[in-house]
Each structure stands twice: as C-alpha cells, then as structure tokens.
Scaffold this motif. Structure first.
Motif, short mmCIF file in Angstrom:
data_model
loop_
_atom_site.label_atom_id
_atom_site.label_comp_id
_atom_site.label_asym_id
_atom_site.label_seq_id
_atom_site.Cartn_x
_atom_site.Cartn_y
_atom_site.Cartn_z
N GLN A 90 39.89 34.97 37.68
CA GLN A 90 40.44 36.31 36.83
C GLN A 90 41.79 36.18 36.64
O GLN A 90 42.70 36.34 35.85
CB GLN A 90 39.75 37.56 37.43
N GLU B 279 43.00 33.14 34.80
CA GLU B 279 43.00 33.79 33.13
C GLU B 279 43.88 34.77 32.91
O GLU B 279 44.61 34.40 31.89
CB GLU B 279 41.49 34.25 33.17
N ALA B 280 44.43 35.76 33.50
CA ALA B 280 45.15 36.65 33.17
C ALA B 280 46.57 35.86 33.32
O ALA B 280 47.25 36.35 32.27
CB ALA B 280 45.25 37.64 34.05
N PRO C 59 43.23 40.89 30.26
CA PRO C 59 41.83 41.88 30.00
C PRO C 59 42.21 42.98 30.64
O PRO C 59 42.79 43.31 31.58
CB PRO C 59 40.90 40.93 30.81
#
Ligand code: ATP
Ligand code: MG
Length: 459
Positions: free
Chosen positions: A210, A213-214, A225
């Motif tokens: 995560q 991805e960020a 997100p």
C-alpha cells in the motif's frame, strides 16, 4: 593498527567472494519480498527437520533393529544348541515344529550341505549390518544371510558340524519399519505451520504494498487512496509516516510557490493595466508603439503564468481518454487555421489532470504550428507508458539546443526571427506538467524534417 588497515589490500578475496555471493543471491532469489521471506522461513525449517529426522531415524532404526536382530539370533542360537546337545531325544522335527509354533520361525536342517558362497553385501542396509553383527556375537558359527532376496523374509543359514540349519524369519521380526508415521506427523505439522505463516506474511506485506502504491501515485500526480494510513509493523509504519510528512511538505511548498506566483502576477497585471491606460491617455504617437508592444508582451507573459499557476493548483487527476483530448486539441487548432493530423493507437486511457495535460500538449502543438506547415500528432501505448508525439516539418531545433529550450524564457527566435510572439515559457510549462504526471518530454528529429517532441506519461 597498520596491519588492520592494510588487511583489505592484502586480502581482497573474501570481499570479491562476498560480492559474488550477494550477486549470485540477487540473480537467483525470487524478486518479490513475499517469495523471499517464504524462502528465508522455509529453508531453515526444512534443513532443521531433515537433520532431526535423519539423526532421529538413524538412531531409532538402529536401536530397534539391533534389539529385534538380537532376539532372532538368540532364538537361533537356542535352536542350534537344542540340535547339537540334545539331539536325541530332541529330534529335528520337534525342533522345527517348536520353532514354527512358538518362535514364528521356519526352520529346516539340511544334512551334509555346505554354505553357499557369500552374497554381495547390500550397500546401505542397516538390517544386514546389524544382523551380521548379532550373528557373530550370539551364534559364533560360520553363517550366511540374505536380507535382499525375498522381500518379506530374511534367509539365515548357519554351518553346523554335520549339517546346515536354515532359518527363514519374517523381515518384520528383525527390522523396525513403522517409523514413517513419524515422518507423516512431521510433514503434517510443518504444512499447518507453513499455512499459518503464509497468512501472517500476507498481512505483513500488504502495508508495504500500500505504501509503494501511495508513493507511486504521488509521483504520478495522482490522489492517494482515501483509506491510506500507516499500518503494519513498526518499521513499515515509520516509512509510511515519513512518506506522509514528506508529501505534506512538498504539497505545501508547491502550494506556497503557486500562491506567491499567482499573487505577484496578479499585482503586476493590475499595474500593467494601469500603465496601458495611461499610455492610451497620452495619445497615439508612433514612438509610444514600442512601449505598448512591450507592455502587451509582459501582459501575455503574466497570463501564461497565471494560467499555469491556477491550473496546477487544485485540479484533480481523473481517468481520461487521451484520444478524445487530442481530438479536441486538433479541433481547436483547426479553428485558428492550423492543420494538424492525428494518429491514435488503442487503449489510450489513463489517469491525468486533464486541463494541465491539455495545456502541455497544446503548447507543443502551437509551437509546431508556429514554425511549420504540417503538424502530425500521434498517441501510442507501450506497456505501462503512453507516448504522445508532436512532429512537424519546420526548421527543428539543433541538437545542442534541445535541452536549453526547456529553460524558462529561453527563445531561439530571438536569434532566428524577431517577429514571432512568445515568452519562452511554453516548453518549461509543458515539461513541468509532464514531470508532475511522472513522465517527461524529450525533443528529437522528426522524419517529417522538423522537430519531434515526445511526451511520455505512465498509465
Ligand atoms: N516545433 C518547433 N520548431 C522549431 N523551434 C521550436 C519549436 N518549438 C519550440 N521551438 C523553439 O524553442 C523555443 C522555446 O519554446 P517555448 O514554447 O518554450 O517558447 P515560445 O514558444 O517562444 O513562447 P511561449 O510558448 O511561452 O509562447 C522557441 O522560442 C522556439 O525557438
Ligand atoms: Mg511555445
């Protein structure tokens, strides 16, 4: 002390070895953290279990086989003694029957026979080794054994004074065989443990993914997100917190810079408008014209600035069909009399700040249209990238200038042709926008003869 300092010079081998080893690991380890961690966990487990199993099995088998072999050989030695010392009244038939009924051994006496030539020893047989040893210890007579031939039985022959006693025992009587249960247990528990480990591992790796991805999204100018927050192990949380703080700092810096630019531009524009008015009041003398032109140019420049500052400020990235966007740019160019042709590949969707990207591409198209007759725009998808090229058949830009023209206020026209209007901000704004999307713009030579500007943005 000096000896220590000199050590690496005199002894380079361990260093290169270590490097080679780490390179070997890099090349042969799987790429993903998940797989790597699994290997790091599984390898010691398998090694440990193998060693334990081997040591345990070896000792366990050895011991049990020894006891079983000893029992069989003692039985045999008793049978031999019965035969040799008490033969009448103990006839061979009685001994054979007793052995069958009470000891579960098939015994026969072969008078006048000799032992067959020795068998080739099975290479790795615990049973053969143990049984031979116990025969030597308990029977003390020449013997011959076959542990290989008939799979479920062991054939033992002993040379007596006048005959041979042949004993056939069930292999089970002499050999411990049921230890595979142990291995099954071991494998079963390992599988259960491994499953639990895999589940835990997935949960540990998710926060790292995560975070990646960020960070990737931020690099491409996209929204984080909504539910992103530091999670997982302490170290991962620290990295996530550091990332969030960094993002906040960068965002506030950009915001501040844009706000300042907008403020200054706005204030200057007011003053310029006032100057323009005053000039108009002064009359229409020809020498005023230069001043008016200068002021017009300054105003144009400020408009560019303001447009840029406003656009970058708060536009959100959204899924955009680049084909539609290019079509729109082409149509707008057509209304101002510029001829632009378009080639579109397939799947040209990506997440971008639509207005910013439009300004970026429009800058490239306007440049091309200003210098050339024919302008060709194409958009293609290459794996994870979109490539948009703007080509023209104009004069192009000499190779050594292709980086300089990206500098703010840098204009080649000054040397080439004074009459074109422009502030020299177009390309720097375009590149800024491209980089904010995680992409870039490069210049090259077009097959049409002029400049080829390639814009790459990640999908
Ligand atoms: N397609 C092209 N062919 C030849 N020269 C070009 C081309 N595009 C740009 N240039 C040169 O690069 C210089 C910088 O371009 P840039 O777009 O940054 O500024 P500009 O077009 O002069 O001003 P602005 O775009 O701010 O109105 C231009 O002055 C021009 O000389
Ligand atoms: Mg321009």
């Amino acid at each position: 002390m000096t000896a220590f300092q000199n050590l690496p010079d005199h002894d380079p081998l361990p260093l290169t070895l270590r490097r080679r080893f780490s390179r070997f690991l890099e090349r042969h380890m799987p790429e993903r953290l998940y797989a790597r961690t699994l290997i790091i966990m599984i390898t010691p487990m398998v090694l440990l279990q193998s060693v334990i199993a081997f040591v345990f099995m070896e000792r366990h088998w050895d011991k049990v086989t020894k006891h079983l072999s000893r029992a069989v050989t003692r039985d045999i030695s008793m049978l031999i003694e019965l035969h040799e010392k008490y033969s009448p009244p103990m006839t061979d038939e009685i001994i054979t029957r007793m052995a069958r009924d009470k000891l579960a051994l098939t015994v026969s006496f072969l008078p006048g026979m000799q032992l067959p030539p020795p068998q080739p020893k099975p290479f790795f047989s615990l049973l053969d080794r143990r049984l031979s040893r116990e025969m030597v210890r308990n029977v003390k007579l020449p013997f011959w054994i076959d542990t290989v031939g008939r799979s479920n039985f062991v054939d033992i022959r002993v040379q007596l004074k006048d005959s041979i006693i042949r004993v056939i025992a069930r292999r089970k009587r002499a050999y411990a065989k049921n230890s595979h249960i142990f291995i099954l247990w071991m494998l079963g528990t390992s599988l259960v443990l491994l499953t639990i480990a895999v589940i835990f591992l997935r949960n540990q790796i998710r926060p790292i993914l995560q975070l990646a991805e960020a960070a990737e999204g931020f690099g491409k100018g996209r929204e984080a997100p909504a539910d992103f927050r530091p999670r997982g192990a302490l170290e991962v949380q620290r990295a996530a917190i550091a990332f969030l703080q960094m993002r906040e700092r960068i965002e506030s810096q950009i915001e501040q810079r844009t706000a300042m630019l907008a403020g200054v531009s706005h204030d200057l524009r007011t003053i310029l408008t006032r100057l323009n008015l005053q000039l108009a009041l002064l009359g229409d003398e020809p020498e005023m014209q230069d001043m008016r032109d200068d002021i017009a140019e300054m105003q144009h420049m400020l408009e560019d600035y303001l447009a840029f500052a406003r656009g970058e400020g708060d536009e959100k990235a959204a899924r955009t069909n680049i084909g539609g966007l290019l079509e729109q740019i082409r149509a707008e160019a057509a209304t101002s009399g510029q001829k632009v042709t378009l080639t579109l590949g397939s799947t040209l969707e990506t997440t971008v700040k639509r207005n910013a990207l439009k300004r970026c591409i429009a800058n490239l198209v306007n440049n091309a249209a200003r210098f050339a007759e024919n302008v060709h725009v194409s958009a293609m998808r290459h794996d994870d990238w979109l490539e948009i090229t703007v080509e023209d058949d104009g004069p192009g830009i000499p190779e050594e200038m292709r980086e300089q023209v990206f500098r703010p206020f840098f204009r080649l026209d000054v040397a080439r042709n004074q009459n074109t209007s422009g502030t020299g901000l177009g390309l720097s704004i375009a590149r800024d926008i491209a980089r904010n999307h995680g992409g870039d713009i490069t210049l090259g030579e077009s097959s049409l003869g002029g400049l080829k500007a390639s814009l790459r943005i990640p999908v």
